[in-house]
Design a protein around this motif. Structure first.
Motif, PDB file in Angstrom:
ATOM      1  N   VAL A  21       0.771  -1.117   0.034  1.00  0.00           N
ATOM      2  CA  VAL A  21      -0.008   0.055  -0.048  1.00  0.00           C
ATOM      3  C   VAL A  21       0.995   1.303   0.005  1.00  0.00           C
ATOM      4  O   VAL A  21       1.924   1.382   0.801  1.00  0.00           O
ATOM      5  CB  VAL A  21      -0.997  -0.099   1.055  1.00  0.00           C
ATOM      6  N   ASP A  22       0.570   2.078  -0.813  1.00  0.00           N
ATOM      7  CA  ASP A  22       1.541   3.460  -1.183  1.00  0.00           C
ATOM      8  C   ASP A  22       0.270   4.570  -1.163  1.00  0.00           C
ATOM      9  O   ASP A  22      -0.244   4.961  -2.187  1.00  0.00           O
ATOM     10  CB  ASP A  22       2.095   3.562  -2.287  1.00  0.00           C
ATOM     11  N   ASP A  23      -0.218   4.928   0.243  1.00  0.00           N
ATOM     12  CA  ASP A  23      -1.265   5.828   0.436  1.00  0.00           C
ATOM     13  C   ASP A  23      -2.498   5.547  -0.247  1.00  0.00           C
ATOM     14  O   ASP A  23      -3.257   4.470   0.138  1.00  0.00           O
ATOM     15  CB  ASP A  23      -0.781   7.221  -0.164  1.00  0.00           C
ATOM     16  N   ALA A  24      -2.911   5.998  -1.405  1.00  0.00           N
ATOM     17  CA  ALA A  24      -4.317   5.841  -1.997  1.00  0.00           C
ATOM     18  C   ALA A  24      -4.150   4.665  -2.970  1.00  0.00           C
ATOM     19  O   ALA A  24      -5.188   4.177  -3.531  1.00  0.00           O
ATOM     20  CB  ALA A  24      -4.709   6.927  -2.513  1.00  0.00           C
ATOM     21  N   LEU A  25      -2.897   4.127  -3.148  1.00  0.00           N
ATOM     22  CA  LEU A  25      -2.762   3.278  -4.058  1.00  0.00           C
ATOM     23  C   LEU A  25      -2.483   1.724  -3.640  1.00  0.00           C
ATOM     24  O   LEU A  25      -1.383   1.765  -2.895  1.00  0.00           O
ATOM     25  CB  LEU A  25      -1.593   3.702  -5.390  1.00  0.00           C
ATOM     26  N   ALA A  26      -3.034   0.713  -3.906  1.00  0.00           N
ATOM     27  CA  ALA A  26      -2.523  -0.646  -3.189  1.00  0.00           C
ATOM     28  C   ALA A  26      -2.505  -1.705  -4.557  1.00  0.00           C
ATOM     29  O   ALA A  26      -3.152  -1.251  -5.575  1.00  0.00           O
ATOM     30  CB  ALA A  26      -3.942  -1.391  -2.421  1.00  0.00           C
ATOM     31  N   THR A  27      -1.306  -2.269  -4.115  1.00  0.00           N
ATOM     32  CA  THR A  27      -0.904  -3.291  -5.422  1.00  0.00           C
ATOM     33  C   THR A  27      -1.135  -4.554  -4.803  1.00  0.00           C
ATOM     34  O   THR A  27      -0.534  -4.938  -3.837  1.00  0.00           O
ATOM     35  CB  THR A  27       0.537  -2.949  -5.873  1.00  0.00           C
ATOM     36  N   ARG A  59      -7.952   4.122  -2.762  1.00  0.00           N
ATOM     37  CA  ARG A  59      -8.824   4.152  -3.798  1.00  0.00           C
ATOM     38  C   ARG A  59      -8.722   3.446  -5.242  1.00  0.00           C
ATOM     39  O   ARG A  59      -9.744   3.290  -5.621  1.00  0.00           O
ATOM     40  CB  ARG A  59      -8.269   5.897  -4.078  1.00  0.00           C
ATOM     41  N   VAL A  60      -7.317   3.112  -5.148  1.00  0.00           N
ATOM     42  CA  VAL A  60      -7.099   2.089  -6.521  1.00  0.00           C
ATOM     43  C   VAL A  60      -6.255   1.036  -6.135  1.00  0.00           C
ATOM     44  O   VAL A  60      -5.545   1.174  -5.251  1.00  0.00           O
ATOM     45  CB  VAL A  60      -6.680   3.149  -7.609  1.00  0.00           C
TER      46      VAL A  60
END
Length: 267
Positions: A21-27, A59-60
């Motif tokens: 998780v990098d703030d609003a972006l998860a992978t 968010r994404v």
């Protein structure tokens, strides 16, 4: 492909699944390239856990697979009489009553359903083979960006089974009944050009550009205000289940909420 989350500490890393998780972006990354990211019940449980582990800031969510293939489908060991140790074999499942079979498959499906939550936008980055369960996992996401070497195929019917990991509903919604039927019953491959032209994928790019294209799409999604994206996704997701008049009413109600929020009058 280079790993876009390689410098981040994973929030989850087990059974062939890594969540960063990098703030609003998860992978979410499938991490067993030696087996072409073959899927098993343990991997499905890890995918479901990844969904439950997402912070509220996300968010994404990007879904990707390490190596040359996104996911080549079920672990072939599941098709053997012995199956995977600790997991029910197909014969074990067949011996259960209807309620038992239903409960087991419903548990498996949890790995494929959370990607369509209205509070996130999910993007599958798909390269190489996406077969069977791999195809259905990509279909679980809201959007798909594919490499020019992608090969989708739904092989379940060819094995005497049916696609049961939630892929049939989005497939029909994307390509229509007739093409969905033809893809499923023939088990043929769908390449990048057809994926884009039929609506299965938003964009096809050279394999080396896949991660960059997905990052650009994620950034574009996150550029819009979050609440507006959430409301819009909910409107579009429910559109096919509403009449025209019901959809008009849903649009009015959603816009009223947005106007009040922007005016500082929200609850």
């Amino acid at each position: 492909m280079a790993s876009p989350e390689q410098d981040l500490a994973p929030a989850l890393d087990k059974d062939g699944v890594r969540l960063t998780v990098d703030d609003a972006l998860a992978t979410v990354t499938l991490t067993n390239p030696a087996k072409r990211n073959a899927q098993s019940p343990a991997l499905w449980r890890a995918l479901a856990e990844a969904g439950r582990s997402l912070p509220g800031s996300v968010r994404v969510v990007v879904l990707r697979g390490e190596g040359k293939s996104f996911s080549a489908g079920l672990d072939r060991q599941m098709f053997t009489p012995e199956g995977i140790p600790g997991e029910p074999t197909f014969i074990d499942l067949a011996r259960r009553d209807d309620a038992g079979i239903d409960a087991t498959i419903a548990e498996y499906q949890e790995a494929f359903t959370w990607w369509r939550r209205t509070d996130i936008v999910s993007i599958a980055a798909v390269q190489g083979h996406a077969i069977g369960a791999g195809f259905q996992l990509a279909l679980g996401c809201d959007l798909r960006v594919v490499a020019d070497d992608v090969q989708f195929a739904m092989r379940e019917t060819s094995l005497g089974l049916v696609p049961d990991l939630t892929g049939t509903h989005p497939l029909v919604g994307l390509v229509g009944y007739a093409r969905a039927l033809e893809i499923c019953v023939t088990g043929r491959f769908v390449g990048a050009e057809e994926a884009v032209s039929s609506g299965l994928a938003s964009l096809a790019v050279p394999a080396g550009e896949l991660d960059g294209a997905v990052r650009d799409l994620a950034a574009a999604v996150m550029a819009a205000p979050r609440d507006a994206v959430v409301e819009t996704k909910a409107l579009l997701r429910g559109a096919l289940d509403r009449t025209y008049e019901e959809q008009r009413a849903a649009e009015r109600a959603a816009q009223a909420r947005r106007l009040r929020d922007l005016a500082g009058l929200g609850e």
